[in-house]
Structure formats: structure tokens, C-alpha cells
Design a protein around this motif. Structure first.
Motif, PDB file in Angstrom:
ATOM      1  N   GLY A 189       0.790  -1.229   0.000  1.00 14.94           N
ATOM      2  CA  GLY A 189       0.000   0.000   0.000  1.00 14.94           C
ATOM      3  C   GLY A 189       0.815   1.267   0.000  1.00 14.94           C
ATOM      4  N   TRP A 190       2.150   1.108  -0.036  1.00 11.52           N
ATOM      5  CA  TRP A 190       3.017   2.282   0.089  1.00 11.52           C
ATOM      6  C   TRP A 190       3.066   3.088  -1.202  1.00 11.52           C
ATOM      7  N   VAL A 191       2.920   4.390  -1.080  1.00  9.91           N
ATOM      8  CA  VAL A 191       3.072   5.312  -2.202  1.00  9.91           C
ATOM      9  C   VAL A 191       4.144   6.314  -1.820  1.00  9.91           C
ATOM     10  N   ARG A 192       5.120   6.480  -2.676  1.00 13.61           N
ATOM     11  CA  ARG A 192       6.206   7.402  -2.373  1.00 13.61           C
ATOM     12  C   ARG A 192       5.665   8.812  -2.146  1.00 13.61           C
ATOM     13  N   PRO A 193       6.026   9.438  -1.012  1.00 12.55           N
ATOM     14  CA  PRO A 193       5.561  10.819  -0.776  1.00 12.55           C
ATOM     15  C   PRO A 193       5.996  11.729  -1.915  1.00 12.55           C
ATOM     16  N   GLN A 194       5.081  12.557  -2.347  1.00 11.43           N
ATOM     17  CA  GLN A 194       5.347  13.428  -3.479  1.00 11.43           C
ATOM     18  C   GLN A 194       6.042  14.710  -3.029  1.00 11.43           C
ATOM     19  N   VAL A 195       7.105  15.060  -3.753  1.00 15.31           N
ATOM     20  CA  VAL A 195       7.708  16.372  -3.543  1.00 15.31           C
ATOM     21  C   VAL A 195       7.029  17.338  -4.502  1.00 15.31           C
ATOM     22  N   GLN A 196       7.090  18.602  -4.144  1.00 16.57           N
ATOM     23  CA  GLN A 196       6.413  19.601  -4.974  1.00 16.57           C
ATOM     24  C   GLN A 196       7.060  19.645  -6.354  1.00 16.57           C
ATOM     25  N   ALA A 197       6.263  19.389  -7.355  1.00 16.05           N
ATOM     26  CA  ALA A 197       6.796  19.326  -8.709  1.00 16.05           C
ATOM     27  C   ALA A 197       6.843  20.705  -9.343  1.00 16.05           C
ATOM     28  N   ARG A 198       7.724  20.847 -10.348  1.00 17.96           N
ATOM     29  CA  ARG A 198       7.778  22.093 -11.118  1.00 17.96           C
ATOM     30  C   ARG A 198       6.526  22.204 -12.002  1.00 17.96           C
ATOM     31  N   PRO A 199       6.135  23.409 -12.352  1.00 25.30           N
ATOM     32  CA  PRO A 199       5.027  23.562 -13.303  1.00 25.30           C
ATOM     33  C   PRO A 199       5.314  22.799 -14.589  1.00 25.30           C
ATOM     34  N   ARG A 200       4.271  22.182 -15.127  1.00 31.27           N
ATOM     35  CA  ARG A 200       4.468  21.316 -16.291  1.00 31.27           C
ATOM     36  C   ARG A 200       5.064  22.039 -17.484  1.00 31.27           C
ATOM     37  N   GLN A 201       4.691  23.289 -17.655  1.00 28.34           N
ATOM     38  CA  GLN A 201       5.134  24.003 -18.838  1.00 28.34           C
ATOM     39  C   GLN A 201       6.432  24.772 -18.624  1.00 28.34           C
ATOM     40  N   ALA A 202       7.086  24.547 -17.471  1.00 34.44           N
ATOM     41  CA  ALA A 202       8.314  25.291 -17.199  1.00 34.44           C
ATOM     42  C   ALA A 202       9.358  24.945 -18.256  1.00 34.44           C
ATOM     43  N   PRO A 203       9.996  25.947 -18.846  1.00 31.90           N
ATOM     44  CA  PRO A 203      11.011  25.676 -19.858  1.00 31.90           C
ATOM     45  C   PRO A 203      12.248  25.030 -19.228  1.00 31.90           C
ATOM     46  N   ALA A 204      12.975  24.268 -20.039  1.00 29.62           N
ATOM     47  CA  ALA A 204      14.208  23.651 -19.553  1.00 29.62           C
ATOM     48  C   ALA A 204      15.184  24.756 -19.141  1.00 29.62           C
ATOM     49  N   PRO A 205      15.801  24.601 -17.969  1.00 34.56           N
ATOM     50  CA  PRO A 205      16.704  25.651 -17.507  1.00 34.56           C
ATOM     51  C   PRO A 205      17.919  25.785 -18.428  1.00 34.56           C
ATOM     52  N   GLU A 206      18.389  27.015 -18.557  1.00 33.52           N
ATOM     53  CA  GLU A 206      19.580  27.257 -19.362  1.00 33.52           C
ATOM     54  C   GLU A 206      20.783  26.606 -18.694  1.00 33.52           C
ATOM     55  N   ILE A 207      21.630  25.966 -19.495  1.00 29.94           N
ATOM     56  CA  ILE A 207      22.824  25.316 -18.953  1.00 29.94           C
ATOM     57  C   ILE A 207      23.908  26.375 -18.773  1.00 29.94           C
ATOM     58  N   THR A 208      24.363  26.544 -17.551  1.00 30.08           N
ATOM     59  CA  THR A 208      25.398  27.533 -17.248  1.00 30.08           C
ATOM     60  C   THR A 208      26.534  26.852 -16.512  1.00 30.08           C
TER      61      THR A 208
END
Length: 946
Positions: A189-208
Motif C-alpha cells: 500500500g506504500w506510495v512514495r511521498p510526493q515532492v512539490q513538482a515544477r510547473p508542467r510548462q516550465a522551460p528547460a533551464p539554461e545550462i550555465t
């Protein structure tokens, strides 16, 4: 124990000036640079008779170091209870599976709603210790987070202890044992606790670039600005080497760029990474491989096998590319690469590798004009969180007929069924992060690898052996099987030391002797690349009676000191690199210590190897400052070597052409032996000024000392005069004096009370003899660099090491009286006390005195004999106003001349009494000395725990 406990409670909870018991006094535990909550819990575990913990949250990433301790406790028949629960479904079912593997741990599941306790109770002989606070049993909480935990010790009838014990009894009564049936139900019955997810439409972060990549890019820019045409970057596997190359190329803005590597798969991945960083038209990016010849592209990613073909090379102009990057540059010594080097004339060649050191002694650094632009080594990469953390466990190898595995063990014993069962038991006990084992096993022989794979598989642990006899396709197929979970282990010899990435690895197993630090790090590094769902990798090292065992703690801790003291500490105590941990079982630790006893870490043979390794890296004669910056050996090792007077003499032993006059040799020996250790900056600062100025005023000198944060007073200025005039060393030693060995002539003269000048002969040598000037300046610069480890606002730095002569100098005494000092010397206002905690033989004089640290803070100490309460020396010690007592301790004479500085202490006057010691009943005065600075858990365990 009653009195010390009472003292501890009075000191901790009533009046801090009361002489308390450090190990028992109430204490706030925190995670700090050199200490953490886990070290205290570990120390309590190793000294308790049993324990009960009530911990709401437990994570798998902290169980590996815990299991090492529990395995040692199991041998001592010590067991404990852990009460945990399922609150908020935080505890992963895997945690419960792993807890069930610990035979001397009784795990119970709390039934109370909202169970969120965090308490640790330890039962000792006639007292108890509790630790209660914010810290759950998780890696972050015990090693890194900002946490508070209160540690309190009490008799069993203490109200607080009774209250905690009562609560634990109630919890235990209301809990149920952890069983497979309960776990099966929880798991379903175990379900992994959910961490707050990023907004679905968030753009991929710029690689720096990260901080280390920024530093590397700056160094590359500096090379190009200096007109250099080649540079090498050393970057540990998994640290973003490809992205770093892309950032460098983006900064350069090439007309046409070539990326060269030995495998098509790597070339394709690099193309994708470069496109993510540089961007632009996707059609500008192409491949030059066996299958594609996209030569027109601006950014070309090629395999060496294709580009090195004679007809293709001939068709290209020498200036075809203005920037060429060679990945896995340690391979570039091969003829195919050399043809490419000979053909092209770009504006810049960049080499990148994780492993520049080659076992075949080929010189990779020379290919890039010895321009080592930057190194991102394993420790730095872990601290920057560029790699997956690891938990290293050194366990003892299996014993066959009472004999442990060593270099001569025959194959039949290596493949003994009982040994194979033992190995698999250890692999199961220490576990892995993930749903199934994905391990890489290194063994010593190809026949062993093949048979081990068969024996593993026969025991339901599917394994495949891979050796250099297997084709590239076969290797790729087996790696794919491991990644898909079709097999659990790949067993090999040296095949996967470098160049092959298996990011999914969650176990590295070493069933072989550590023959080389280079190979050890290469093999360990195979599992450190980050991978989804991999929080850490488990490294399990089976340690037999190998002569090279001493390399293990030194290599893991990247310790260049070659200090027996430090190596012993690293073998006994857990090590930490950020949240990675280094752990040895007690028996494995003993095997490493035995190996250390058989090796001389600072032998000329060892230094010779280190010297030529660094010379190959730099392409020139290394100086001591180079060893501080790059080398595997601390400069102090050269200074402390009894067979060397100075580094110039060492260079002669290395067949370098160095000629020094007798006077120059004496001066260089003085700076090397007396100042280079950096334990005080004052003399070095003055010499550094005089290397560029004919004379220096006292005001200039004092200002320079202020600038480097060093204390200044009349006593230290007089001491500097005594040191640099050599009068400090004018003490008879046999037929001569130390002053005579150093040339009998002052290095610095005082033409008046306010001016310093070099003596004329030294000044002339520095002007006229470049080799001497270079070595002299190097010794001074190196000493100043090593001084970074010390607190210059104080005479001594807590927990640093000093010998008796260092102490005479740092106390500003006019003469070196270290030879007759032995255990202590009562000065006018300061008294150093040297304590050898564990004496090796009953014949030693100090063995009569039984110096002890009963409570972690106060030592029972005795004067020499015969001494009485009314003896002049004793009276001066007891009655001199504000007498400073400096306490220096080492564990035994076997560890050398250096003592750890534990700070100042106060005499507890009510404990002073005259006693008769030893079989001859000689009079001495005993007293308790109370340390002003309580010892950290790590220092206490190093010095005072057998």
C-alpha cells in the motif's frame, strides 16, 4: 562513575565554571566542519552495552555506515532496539528490508498515531546517555543539515533518564516487531511521498557553468591570452567534462571546430551536449565516423579511427580547424592520434581527460606543452555535488584455514565456495541504492573473473565476466544487460578502469589488492556518475593481508602528507567528503595499521616516484611549491626526511644539475628544516620582504605581519631575531651545535634597532646564483603557503601538531631547550606539558605516571620524580600568577615526534597532592588539568580510545 556524573550535571546545568566531565556533561550537538552528530552517536554505540532508539524517519543512505558499526558490535555481543514507524509513509520499504539484515538489531514498528520522535538512548555500565533533538536517522540530518540535538548523561535513577526510559518502554510495549508479513502489507500500500513538482510548462533551464567550470574557463582564457596554443583539463568522470568543453568552444567562437574521440557513441552524445550549450542551426553540427562524413559542418564530431585514415587526412588542409578538442586525451599518445597532431595547425588544442596518469609511463602532459589549465579531482567534485555520493566500506577478506587472503594466495583459495558465500553475504548486508544490484566487481586474475561469474550465477546472483579478450560488441551487450537488470554483476580485472560509463552502477566491489592509487581511484570512480534514482553508490573493499593496504585511507582521503599519524587516524576513524562516508571495520582497520607499520611513507624511494610523476606532469623540475599545488606529497615530507638536508640535495639525488656552495647549502637547510613547515609566519614574512628590498624597517615588518593576520608583540619580535641570527640554535648537540650545521652566520642583521638587512654573503648569493635564489625563494613561498593551515593570531592552533622544538620557538624562548625538556618545562609564564598517552614499554620513565583522560576533559598528570610540594619547580608551577599551561598529546612514541595541541588547561587546585609512584616509591606531585577546550569526538577517539 557517581562523582563524575554529578560534576558533569553541575557543570552543564548549574554553573559552567564547575569542573565538569566532558564526556558526560550535557552538550548541544551540531553538524560542523570537523564534527557532526553521527560521530557522537557512533562513539556512544562503540562504548555502550546496549541501546534503544525511537526514530520516526530512517533513510537507506545512512544505513551503510551504521551497518559497519553494528557488524563490529555483533562481534562483541552488543545488540540494540530501533523503534520506528510508518508516519507520513516517509520510510521507504527498502529501509525496512535493509534493517532486517542487521542480526543484532531488534526493529519494532510504533503504533502511536503521529509518531515523530527522535531520541537515542545508550546503556553504559552504570549510567545512561540520551540524545534528543531534531535529527532523524538520515544522512542529511546526521552529517550536513542545521540540526540541534541535546546529549545528556545520567544515573539510571535520574528523573530525566527514568522518564525517557519509561517512554521507550511504553513505546516498545505498544509497538509490534518488524516482520516480513508486516513489511509485505506495508509495501503493497506504500506510495512514495510526493515532492512539490515544477510547473508542467516550465522551460528547460539554461545550462550555465558551475563554479569549478568557471574557474577552468578562466584558466583557459588566461592561456590563450598568453599566446599558448595547447592546454589540458583534468576533470573527474561525471563532472560535466563535455559541457565544460562546450563552454570553452562557445567562448572561443571558432570558424570551424573538431571534437575527436575514440568511440562513435561518445561522439554522438557530445554533439547533443554541444548543441544544447552553443545552440544555433542544428545543421551546423555533424559527424565524421564510419557511417557519416559530414565534413562541411562547422562543429564536427569525429572518431579517431575515421579521421586518421591516410586518404581522409590528406584531403584536409592543415588549417581546416581553428579549435580542436581531444576527449579522453590520455589516449592521444597512440600513433593514430599522433598523425592527427602532425597534420593540423589549429589556433588551440584542448585536451580533456579524467585520468592523465598512465600505468605505461607515457607522457600525456607533454602533448599539451605541460599546460595543465585546471584539475577537477574526485574530492573537489564530490564537495561541489557534481557526482553521486558514495559510502565506502572496508571489510576484512575471508580467512581460509586461518589465513587471510594476500598477494600469494592461490586461485583455489580465492574461489573457495565458503569465500564466495562470505563475499555474497557482505554484498547483501551492505546493500545498494535501487531496486536491484547493478555491480562491478574487480578481481585480480582473468581465470578468477570467469569462475566467480559462474559461482555468483549458481547462487542466484547472475553475473558475467568481461576481460580484454572480449570484443567491443560483447562488452556493450553485457553492459546493456546490467543496465536492464538482466544480470546483477559484471566481473572483470582492469577492463573498466576508465573510458566506459555505466551510470546505473550502484555497487563497486574490490576483490583485489590495491596496487596503485591511480587504479584505485579509477575503479572507485566508475560508479560515481549521477543517475536517476541513485542517491549513492556502495563501495565494498575486501581487505586482506596486502602489503599495499596503507594506500587505501591515504588515497580515499586524498592525503598528500605521507604522515604516519594522519594515515593512522584515517585508518581508525570514519572519513567524510561532503555526505560521502569512509568506513572501516575494526579488523580491516587493524590490517591497514599493520601495513602502515611495514612501510616508510617518506622514504627516498617513495619521494622519487612522486617527484618523477610531478615532473612528467609539469615538463620541468618541480619545486616544493609545485608539490603543494599539484603533487601527491606534501612539501613537509621533504623537510622532515632525516636523510635530506634540503630540497637542493634531493634534486642532486634525482640526478639534476644543482650546485650549491657550503654556505648556501647551510642556509637552505635552515629555511627548510626550521621554517618551511609554516607553523609560524613571522620569519618567512621578513625573508619574503628582504628578497625584494635591500632593507626593511620594523614598521614595514609589523605592517606585513598585520596584513597576514599574525599577532605582533615585543616577545615575538625578539624571537624572530633569535631565530634568524641563529642564536636560538646555539646549543651543544654532541660535538657541535645546530647553529654550526646552519652555517654559524646570521641570515638577517640589525644595523640599528629599527632596520633589518640580509647578511652580505647571503645577499650576494641571492644576486649572483640563480639556482640558489630559486630554491631559497621556493622554500619561503612554500612555508607561507603551508601557513594557511594555522591561526596566526595565536601562538598555537588547536589540534595541529608540534614537536618540542616547535614549542620552544613558538613560546618565544631564547634557546632551543627541547632536547632535555622531556615531559614538560616550567617557564616564567608558560609551561608546555607533553603527554604520551599510551606508553609502549614498562621500562619507559613516563610509564610510571599513568597520565589519563578519564572524563574527556581533565587529565591526571604527574611531575617528574623526585618532586615534592615544596620543590621550587612545583611551587613555580602552582603559584605563578596566570601561568599558561599548554597541553600537547600523542598516543604513543610509535607515531613520531609530533604532538597534537589540545589547548590550555587549568590546574584543579583541590586535586594537587604528593604521591609515591612506581616500584621504588619515588615522590611526585599529581594534579588534575582541566582542558579549556572540550575535545571533539573525533580527536578524543583518535588519541584516547584503544
Amino acid at each position: 562513575m557517581n562523582e563524575p556524573l554529578q560534576d558533569a550535571i553541575l557543570s552543564g546545568l548549574y554553573d559552567s565554571t564547575y569542573p565538569g566531565h566532558e564526556l558526560l556533561s550535557p552538550k548541544l550537538l551540531q553538524n560542523m566542519k570537523d564534527d557532526n552528530i553521527w560521530l557522537t552517536l557512533r562513539q556512544e554505540l562503540l562504548s555502550c552495552q546496549s541501546f534503544t532508539w525511537a526514530i520516526a524517519f530512517v533513510t537507506q543512505d545512512m544505513l551503510v555506515p551504521f551497518k559497519v558499526v553494528m557488524a563490529d558490535l555483533a562481534r562483541q555481543k552488543v545488540a540494540g532496539t530501533l523503534i520506528t514507524g510508518n508516519y507520513l509513509a516517509f520510510n521507504d520499504p527498502k529501509v525496512f528490508h535493509e534493517l532486517l539484515k542487521i542480526p543484532n538489531l531488534n526493529v519494532r514498528i510504533a503504533q502511536k498515531d503521529g509518531f515523530h520522535a527522535k531520541g537515542y538512548l545508550f546503556e553504559h555500565e552504570d549510567w545512561q546517555t540520551i540524545v534528543i533533538g531534531s535529527a532523524n536517522f538520515t544522512r542529511s540530518a546526521l552529517l550536513r543539515n542545521y540540526e540541534w540535538a541535546l546529549k545528556v548523561s545520567s544515573r539510571e535513577n535520574g528523573a530525566l533518564t527514568q522518564q525517557v526510559a519509561s517512554q521507550l518502554q511504553e513505546l516498545s510495549k505498544d509497538s509490534q516487531p518488524l516482520t516480513l508479513d508486516w513489511l509485505k502489507e506495508y509495501e503493497s500500500g506504500w506510495v512514495r511521498p510526493q515532492v512539490q513538482a515544477r510547473p508542467r510548462q516550465a522551460p528547460a533551464p539554461e545550462i550555465t557553468p558551475n563554479q569549478m567550470q568557471k574557474a577552468a574557463l578562466k584558466e583557459l582564457q588566461g592561456l590563450r591570452e598568453a599566446g599558448q596554443e595547447r592546454g589540458l583539463i583534468v576533470s573527474a568522470t561525471g563532472t560535466g567534462k563535455t559541457y565544460l568543453g562546450a563552454f570553452a568552444v562557445k567562448d572561443f567562437k571558432p570558424r570551424k571546430f573538431l571534437y575527436l574521440v575514440h568511440r562513435e557513441q561518445v561522439a554522438k552524445k557530445a554533439l547533443a551536449s554541444f548543441y544544447r550549450v552553443i545552440g544555433g542551426d542544428r545543421r551546423d553540427y555533424g559527424l565524421l565516423t564510419g557511417h557519416k562524413h559530414e565534413l562541411q559542418c562547422k562543429y564536427l564530431f569525429a572518431t579517431v579511427q575515421t579521421l586518421s585514415q591516410d586518404d581522409l587526412l590528406a584531403s584536409l588542409a592543415a588549417t581546416e580547424f581553428d579549435y580542436i578538442l581531444i576527449d579522453e586525451a590520455h589516449r592521444a599518445v597512440a600513433p593514430s592520434y599522433q598523425n592527427i597532431f602532425a597534420k593540423f595547425k589549429p589556433a588551440f588544442w584542448l585536451g580533456m581527460t579524467a585520468t592523465p596518469e598512465r600505468m605505461d609511463d607515457q607522457d600525456v602532459y607533454r602533448l599539451f606543452d605541460y599546460h595543465l589549465a585546471y584539475e577537477i579531482r574526485l574530492r573537489g567534485a564530490l564537495e561541489e555535488k557534481m557526482l553521486a555520493p558514495f559510502h565506502y566500506v572496508g571489510v576484512e577478506d575471508y580467512e581460509v584455514d586461518g589465513q587471510s587472503i594476500d598477494e600469494t594466495t592461490n586461485l583455489r583459495n580465492l574461489l573457495n565456495p565458503e569465500r564466495v558465500d562470505y563475499v555474497l553475504q557482505q554484498l547483501d548486508y551492505y546493500g545498494y541504492c535501487g531496486d536491484c544490484a547493478k555491480g562491478l566487481v574487480f578481481c585480480s586474475r582473468q581465470a578468477e573473473a570467469r569462475e566467480l561469474a559462474r559461482l555468483f550465477s549458481a547462487r542466484q546472483h547472475p553475473a558475467v565476466a568481461l576481460t580484454n579478450e572480449d570484443s567491443e560488441n560483447r562488452r556493450a551487450q553485457v553492459v546493456d544487460q546490467l543496465e536492464q537488470g538482466k544480470i546483477e554483476y559484471i566481473i572483470t580485472v582492469d577492463l573498466f578502469n576508465e573510458g566506459v560509463d555505466i551510470p546505473a552502477l550502484n555497487q563497486i566491489i574490490m576483490l583485489r589488492n590495491t596496487q596503485s592509487s591511480i587504479v584505485f581511484i579509477q575503479q572507485l570512480g566508475r560508479g560515481l556518475r549521477k543517475y536517476p534514482g541513485k542517491d549513492y553508490v556502495t563501495i565494498i573493499d575486501f581487505i586482506g593481508n596486502y602489503k599495499n593496504n596503507y594506500l587505501i585511507p591515504i588515497t580515499l582521503n586524498q592525503d598528500p602528507s605521507r604522515s604516519i599519524d594522519r594515515a593512522r587516524a584515517e585508518s581508525k576513524l570514519p572519513g567524510f567528503i561532503d555526505v560521502s562516508t569512509i568506513n572501516f571495520s575494526q579488523v580491516a582497520s587493524e590490517k591497514i595499521l599493520a601495513s602502515l607499520d611495514r612501510i616508510k611513507l617518506d622514504s627516498i624511494k617513495e619521494l622519487r616516484q612522486s617527484y618523477f610523476d610531478l615532473k612528467k606532469k609539469l615538463g620541468r623540475i618541480p619545486l616544493l611549491l609545485d608539490f603543494d599545488r599539484y603533487g601527491s606529497t606534501s612539501p613537509t615530507v621533504f623537510a622532515n626526511n632525516q636523510s635530506l638536508e634540503n630540497y637542493g640535495q634531493f634534486l642532486v639525488k634525482m640526478d639534476e644539475q644543482v650546485q650549491l656552495s657550503r654556505a648556501e647549502n647551510a642556509v637552505l637547510s635552515f629555511v627548510t628544516k626550521e621554517l618551511l613547515n609554516g607553523k609560524r609566519p613571522h620569519e618567512l614574512v621578513l625573508l619574503h620582504l628582504l628578497l625584494t628590498q635591500d632593507k626593511v624597517s620594523q614598521n614595514e615588518f609589523e605592517q606585513a605581519l598585520h596584513n597576514c593576520g599574525a599577532y605582533v608583540d615585543a616577545a615575538v619580535l625578539n624571537s624572530v631575531d633569535a631565530i634568524l641570527s641563529l642564536s636560538f640554535f646555539d646549543i651543544k648537540q654532541g660535538k657541535t651545535t645546530k647553529k654550526a650545521q646552519y652555517g654559524n652566520q646570521a641570515l638577517v642583521e640589525r644595523p640599528d634597532l629599527f632596520t633589518y638587512k640580509l647578511n652580505p654573503q647571503l645577499a650576494r648569493s641571492l644576486r649572483e646564483h640563480d639556482a640558489f635564489k630559486r630554491l631559497f625563494n621556493d622554500a619561503v613561498e612554500t612555508g607561507l603557503a603551508l601557513n594557511r593551515e594555522y591561526d596566526n593570531q595565536q601562538q598555537f592552533t588547536l589540534y595541529q601538531q608540534y614537536d618540542r622544538k616547535d614549542v620552544c620557538r613558538l613560546l618565544n624562548w631564547p634557546k632551543d631547550v627541547s632536547a632535555p625538556m622531556y615531559g614538560y618545562r616550567v617557564g616564567k609564564g608558560e609551561t608546555p606539558i607533553f603527554i604520551i598517552y599510551r606508553n609502549e614499554t614498562k621500562q619507559q620513565r613516563s610509564a610510571l605516571y599513568h597520565n589519563t583522560l578519564e572524563d574527556g576533559r581533565s587529565l591526571r598528570w604527574y611531575t617528574r620524580t623526585p618532586r615534592h610540594l615544596q620543590s621550587d619547580e612545583v611551587q613555580r608551577l602552582l603559584t605563578t600568577p596566570q601561568m599558561k599551561l599548554h597541553i600537547l598529546v600523542k598516543q604513543s612514541d610509535a607515531v613520531g615526534k609530533q604532538f597534537f595541541y589540545l589547548g590550555q588547561a587549568d590546574i584543579l587546585q583541590e586535586t594537587v597532592r604528593e604521591e609515591e609512584l612506581g616500584p621504588k616509591k619515588k615522590a611526585a606531585v599529581g594534579m588534575d588539568l582541566l582542558l579549556r577546550h572540550p575535545l571533539p569526538a573525533k580527536m578524543y577517539e583518535l588519541l584516547f580510545v584503544e
